[in-house]
Write a protein that holds these residues in place. Structure first.
Motif, PDB file in Angstrom:
ATOM      1  N   TRP A  53       0.833  -1.211   0.000  1.00 24.60           N
ATOM      2  CA  TRP A  53       0.000   0.000   0.000  1.00 24.60           C
ATOM      3  C   TRP A  53       0.868   1.262   0.000  1.00 24.60           C
ATOM      4  O   TRP A  53       0.791   2.094  -0.886  1.00 24.60           O
ATOM      5  N   ASN A  54       1.706   1.384   1.026  1.00 17.97           N
ATOM      6  CA  ASN A  54       2.522   2.593   1.172  1.00 17.97           C
ATOM      7  C   ASN A  54       3.831   2.486   0.417  1.00 17.97           C
ATOM      8  O   ASN A  54       4.693   1.688   0.771  1.00 17.97           O
ATOM      9  N   MET A  55       3.964   3.297  -0.622  1.00 15.22           N
ATOM     10  CA  MET A  55       5.203   3.336  -1.389  1.00 15.22           C
ATOM     11  C   MET A  55       5.394   4.752  -1.904  1.00 15.22           C
ATOM     12  O   MET A  55       4.412   5.444  -2.180  1.00 15.22           O
ATOM     13  N   PRO A  56       6.648   5.183  -2.075  1.00 12.62           N
ATOM     14  CA  PRO A  56       6.891   6.497  -2.670  1.00 12.62           C
ATOM     15  C   PRO A  56       6.570   6.463  -4.171  1.00 12.62           C
ATOM     16  O   PRO A  56       6.353   5.390  -4.723  1.00 12.62           O
ATOM     17  N   GLU A  57       6.552   7.624  -4.792  1.00  5.32           N
ATOM     18  CA  GLU A  57       6.316   7.773  -6.250  1.00  5.32           C
ATOM     19  C   GLU A  57       4.870   7.458  -6.644  1.00  5.32           C
ATOM     20  O   GLU A  57       4.163   8.318  -7.136  1.00  5.32           O
ATOM     21  N   MET A  58       4.478   6.199  -6.449  1.00  5.88           N
ATOM     22  CA  MET A  58       3.087   5.820  -6.709  1.00  5.88           C
ATOM     23  C   MET A  58       2.695   4.717  -5.744  1.00  5.88           C
ATOM     24  O   MET A  58       3.327   3.665  -5.715  1.00  5.88           O
ATOM     25  N   ASN A  59       1.653   4.965  -4.946  1.00 10.47           N
ATOM     26  CA  ASN A  59       1.275   3.960  -3.938  1.00 10.47           C
ATOM     27  C   ASN A  59       0.421   2.845  -4.564  1.00 10.47           C
ATOM     28  O   ASN A  59       0.085   2.878  -5.744  1.00 10.47           O
ATOM     29  N   GLY A  60       0.112   1.847  -3.746  1.00 13.51           N
ATOM     30  CA  GLY A  60      -0.581   0.664  -4.234  1.00 13.51           C
ATOM     31  C   GLY A  60      -1.964   0.961  -4.776  1.00 13.51           C
ATOM     32  O   GLY A  60      -2.391   0.374  -5.780  1.00 13.51           O
ATOM     33  N   TYR A  61      -2.656   1.877  -4.139  1.00 13.05           N
ATOM     34  CA  TYR A  61      -4.008   2.225  -4.580  1.00 13.05           C
ATOM     35  C   TYR A  61      -3.978   2.868  -5.970  1.00 13.05           C
ATOM     36  O   TYR A  61      -4.739   2.492  -6.866  1.00 13.05           O
ATOM     37  N   GLU A  62      -3.064   3.820  -6.142  1.00 13.92           N
ATOM     38  CA  GLU A  62      -2.940   4.485  -7.438  1.00 13.92           C
ATOM     39  C   GLU A  62      -2.536   3.486  -8.527  1.00 13.92           C
ATOM     40  O   GLU A  62      -3.014   3.556  -9.666  1.00 13.92           O
ATOM     41  N   PHE A  63      -1.674   2.549  -8.142  1.00 12.79           N
ATOM     42  CA  PHE A  63      -1.242   1.507  -9.083  1.00 12.79           C
ATOM     43  C   PHE A  63      -2.429   0.674  -9.551  1.00 12.79           C
ATOM     44  O   PHE A  63      -2.605   0.443 -10.752  1.00 12.79           O
ATOM     45  N   VAL A  64      -3.252   0.220  -8.595  1.00 13.26           N
ATOM     46  CA  VAL A  64      -4.424  -0.600  -8.937  1.00 13.26           C
ATOM     47  C   VAL A  64      -5.345   0.161  -9.890  1.00 13.26           C
ATOM     48  O   VAL A  64      -5.819  -0.380 -10.896  1.00 13.26           O
ATOM     49  N   ARG A  65      -5.572   1.429  -9.590  1.00 14.95           N
ATOM     50  CA  ARG A  65      -6.442   2.233 -10.452  1.00 14.95           C
ATOM     51  C   ARG A  65      -5.886   2.332 -11.873  1.00 14.95           C
ATOM     52  O   ARG A  65      -6.619   2.180 -12.847  1.00 14.95           O
TER      53      ARG A  65
END
Ligand SMILES: [Mg+2]
Length: 123
Positions: A53-65
């Motif tokens: 979930w928590n990551m720099p640059e692009m988090n897990g939620y944004e990735f899934v979207r």
């Protein structure tokens, strides 16, 4: 089958990659969502992505979207790997198109159980 492990913690990537390699997956790794999207342009036929979930640059939620905007990635199962404090947000990720989630700390058996639920067990 191919799997992508996305986590900004190298230790966590190593643990998850070890489990998946042990059951026969070809495993690729990325440190954040952006890097993962780049990997997905090169690695075709990805069966699974494990997503922190928590990551720099692009988090897990944004990735899934982002991933769910592309029909080409429809066959890739997305499993969130989350901490208990992030549980409230998991519903959001599932709404956005994540297929499953697993809570940290997890055991190898729990991961295998979830893969089974996703129809991804290799044995
Ligand atoms: Mg993280």
């Amino acid at each position: 089958m191919k799997a992508l492990v996305i986590d900004d913690s190298k230790a966590m990537r190593t643990i998850l990659a070890g489990i998946l390699t042990g059951i026969g997956f070809d495993v690729f790794e990325a440190e954040n969502g952006l890097e993962a999207l780049e990997q997905m342009k090169k690695v075709t036929d990805l069966s699974l992505a494990l997503v922190d979930w928590n990551m720099p640059e692009m988090n897990g939620y944004e990735f899934v979207r982002k991933v769910r905007e592309h029909d080409a990635y429809r066959g890739t199962k997305l499993m969130m790997v989350t901490t208990e404090t992030e549980m409230a947000q998991v519903a959001k990720a599932l709404d956005a198109g994540a297929d499953e989630y697993v809570m940290k700390p997890f055991t190898r058996d729990i991961i295998l159980e979830k893969l089974d639920l996703l129809g991804l067990s290799l044995d």
